[in-house]
Design an enzyme around this catalytic site. Structure first.
Site, PDB file in Angstrom:
ATOM      1  N   LYS A  99      41.874-121.312  22.391  1.00 65.36           N
ATOM      2  CA  LYS A  99      40.740-121.736  22.633  1.00 65.36           C
ATOM      3  C   LYS A  99      39.955-122.116  21.109  1.00 65.36           C
ATOM      4  O   LYS A  99      39.071-122.832  21.039  1.00 65.36           O
ATOM      5  CB  LYS A  99      39.941-120.405  23.014  1.00 65.36           C
ATOM      6  CG  LYS A  99      40.034-120.226  24.540  1.00 65.36           C
ATOM      7  CD  LYS A  99      39.488-118.979  25.246  1.00 65.36           C
ATOM      8  CE  LYS A  99      40.103-119.084  26.781  1.00 65.36           C
ATOM      9  NZ  LYS A  99      39.849-117.502  27.436  1.00 65.36           N
ATOM     10  N   GLN A 126      37.126-111.946  25.905  1.00 59.45           N
ATOM     11  CA  GLN A 126      38.306-112.091  26.391  1.00 59.45           C
ATOM     12  C   GLN A 126      38.904-110.995  27.235  1.00 59.45           C
ATOM     13  O   GLN A 126      38.867-110.064  26.729  1.00 59.45           O
ATOM     14  CB  GLN A 126      39.412-112.221  25.221  1.00 59.45           C
ATOM     15  CG  GLN A 126      40.907-112.659  25.781  1.00 59.45           C
ATOM     16  CD  GLN A 126      40.903-113.991  26.412  1.00 59.45           C
ATOM     17  OE1 GLN A 126      40.423-114.958  25.910  1.00 59.45           O
ATOM     18  NE2 GLN A 126      41.784-114.152  27.575  1.00 59.45           N
ATOM     19  N   ASP A 158      31.087-118.353  29.910  1.00 60.05           N
ATOM     20  CA  ASP A 158      32.195-118.086  31.233  1.00 60.05           C
ATOM     21  C   ASP A 158      31.321-118.201  32.471  1.00 60.05           C
ATOM     22  O   ASP A 158      32.124-118.198  33.527  1.00 60.05           O
ATOM     23  CB  ASP A 158      32.569-116.564  30.777  1.00 60.05           C
ATOM     24  CG  ASP A 158      34.093-116.583  30.059  1.00 60.05           C
ATOM     25  OD1 ASP A 158      34.698-117.952  30.126  1.00 60.05           O
ATOM     26  OD2 ASP A 158      34.398-115.743  29.603  1.00 60.05           O
TER      27      ASP A 158
END
Lengths: 341, 341
Positions: free
Chosen positions: A101, A145, A168
């Site tokens: 990422k 994460q 997200d």
């Protein structure tokens, strides 16, 4: 004892009691080596030549577009989008994901910032770091994460992320605004966006199509199912408690799998001519590989190739497009912050 | 023209563009008088005797429980729950619903307050009234009777209702927290709660059952489908864009209908032994009736009786239980406000 007049909900503890249902984990029965299927009875005239949906090159195209927009933003207002990644603990898979990422950010000119914590750090430290990042004007997206270490309260940490930086798309109001047609969430979860992007770019008609979504996580299954419904697909949600899941998937025009179980989706689960998007990213022991493992999806790929009209491979399918969508969400957030179009 | 690298979403207007899908209305093709079906071929030994789920008496039991709790609250802290209803315009059906609701409040000891507005009043006045009600400590629930007049911005008015008084459960974070397992919304929409209550009280096992939900409104279809998934049912969502909806419903153990279309669900749509919850409340012309109309559900009731194992009638099924759940949500809200258990 339940009184005769009481709500069913009154018999258990929480404010809603039974009404919200028991919170049970999805435990699938994994199949290490699936039993072989008999060969498919088809002559060459009826044989399908499935399209392998090239997620890698679709992701590249998307990243090139983002890169160009980031450059324009930098030229015009001397600002670039910023993504903060919160990583807790030493899980190798999480570290790898975070590395992909941040590398992807770098390639398109998005600033990335890594906030690392040890597995045994106080939960409070992580919440405080997220709160700091909420206030940092150079950060437009915050990603925690997952999974977090088991002893931590994932919901508490996630809920510290401000709705404006929730790239997200896990914030309750982002989920709720995705679920209700006519409303606009600030962020759509990356996997759901990737799924739609893969299907639209492959020329698939979503409206009126029959879709089975296998898995119901907040990361993939749930938002993908909600987004597909906004595109007027007819969606059936298959999960670990579904009886005979193959009976549902084999009637679907499109099968989305995100169960995290290798070899779950067999040929017999798929309708001839169907389209498969495989979000599974499962490590499977492989003594032939240098690493000792290989990465496979949820779908028996070779079997599926005998019946589908199009499929995403693993790796190189849904994964890279999902990461591209994280960059896209971060860029959108920065554009919104600066009023830049 | 779309550039080769752009996201599909970049081609249209909003911040998410195409990604959220086009906002299309659900337009079903209504059938005034359904064509007769051939008689069902069954001898007396295989004939089912369906249970008529008595929503009226279930609602009475629930209301009795609420009434008792309200009395206890009044005795203990000299407070009662309060519900404010906002009614705009002169629709007869809306006026009737509001009357049922306020009468139901009265019967259990909940204070109700009616804020009425003419159809042509400025939208601002309604928003201001809702904002006032948000501040009123004697009001624990605010309900905006839908539909609002067409020229009004429904989402704007609904979004004025504070999340703590959102007894309809329409607030984005209440919807989002309903959608994600492990999270707790402050309010679950009344129809969804009523559906679960009707099924659980009828001894139906939800976990692993196959459910078809017909209709996807934020009032009934969407939250009911989300709540059923929390109970680990396998849910398929059928809507106006679904091709051959009967092919999906006829495989379901449970069919929930909330499409608002009389005679939509035929016998051929139902599996033998299935359970039907009918949220339809449709006015159908009836010259035999004094009023000139009768109220029917979405399901061809007489036809369904030939195949189902249990069904809610209309009227007297899902409707009264849904209203009882509004009282239940208002009571829960007052209990939360006063910390009363």
């Amino acid at each position: 004892m339940q009184q005769p007049w009481s709500l069913s909900s009154s018999s258990s503890s929480g404010p809603h009691g039974d009404i919200l249902g028991p919170d049970l984990p999805d435990i699938w029965t994994p199949i290490a080596t699936p039993p072989p299927l008999p060969p498919l009875n088809q002559d060459s005239s009826t044989k399908l030549t499935p399209t392998i949906i090239d997620g890698k090159s679709i992701a590249e195209e998307i990243r090139a577009g983002i890169s160009e927009e980031v450059r324009q933003m930098k030229d015009a207002i001397k600002k670039v989008p910023g993504l903060a990644v919160v990583l807790v603990g030493q899980r190798m898979d999480s570290k790898n994901y975070v590395e992909y990422k941040t590398k992807a950010c770098q390639e398109v000119g998005i600033e990335s910032l890594l906030a690392e914590f040890s597995e045994d750090c106080p939960e409070e430290d992580i919440v405080n770091a997220v709160t700091e990042l909420n206030r940092d004007p150079s950060v437009h997206g915050i990603l925690v994460q997952l999974p977090l270490p088991k002893h931590m309260d994932e919901e508490r940490i996630l809920s510290a992320v401000s709705v404006e930086k929730d790239v997200d798309g896990f914030h309750p109001s982002n989920v709720g605004n995705l679920a209700v047609r006519g409303r606009e969430p600030l962020f759509v979860p990356c996997a759901a966006k990737a799924c739609i992007e893969l299907l639209i770019r492959s020329g698939v008609e979503l409206r009126g199509s029959n879709v089975a979504v296998v898995g119901r996580s907040k990361v993939v299954g749930l938002p993908t199912s909600l987004l597909l419904q906004r595109h007027h697909a007819t969606v059936s949600n298959v999960h670990a408690f579904t009886r005979n899941p193959g009976d549902i998937t084999c009637q679907a025009d499109i099968v989305i799998s995100a169960a995290g179980v290798p070899n779950l989706v067999r040929r017999s689960w798929l309708k001839r001519g169907s389209i498969v998007i495989d979000f599974g990213t499962n490590r499977v022991e492989d003594t032939d590989s240098e690493l000792g493992y290989c990465v496979t999806g949820d779908v028996c790929y070779e079997e599926a190739l005998q019946v589908v009209s199009a499929i995403t491979p693993v790796p190189g399918g849904a994964g890279p497009v999902t990461i591209a969508m994280l960059l896209s969400n971060t860029l959108e957030s920065a554009k919104r912050t600066y009023g830049f179009n």
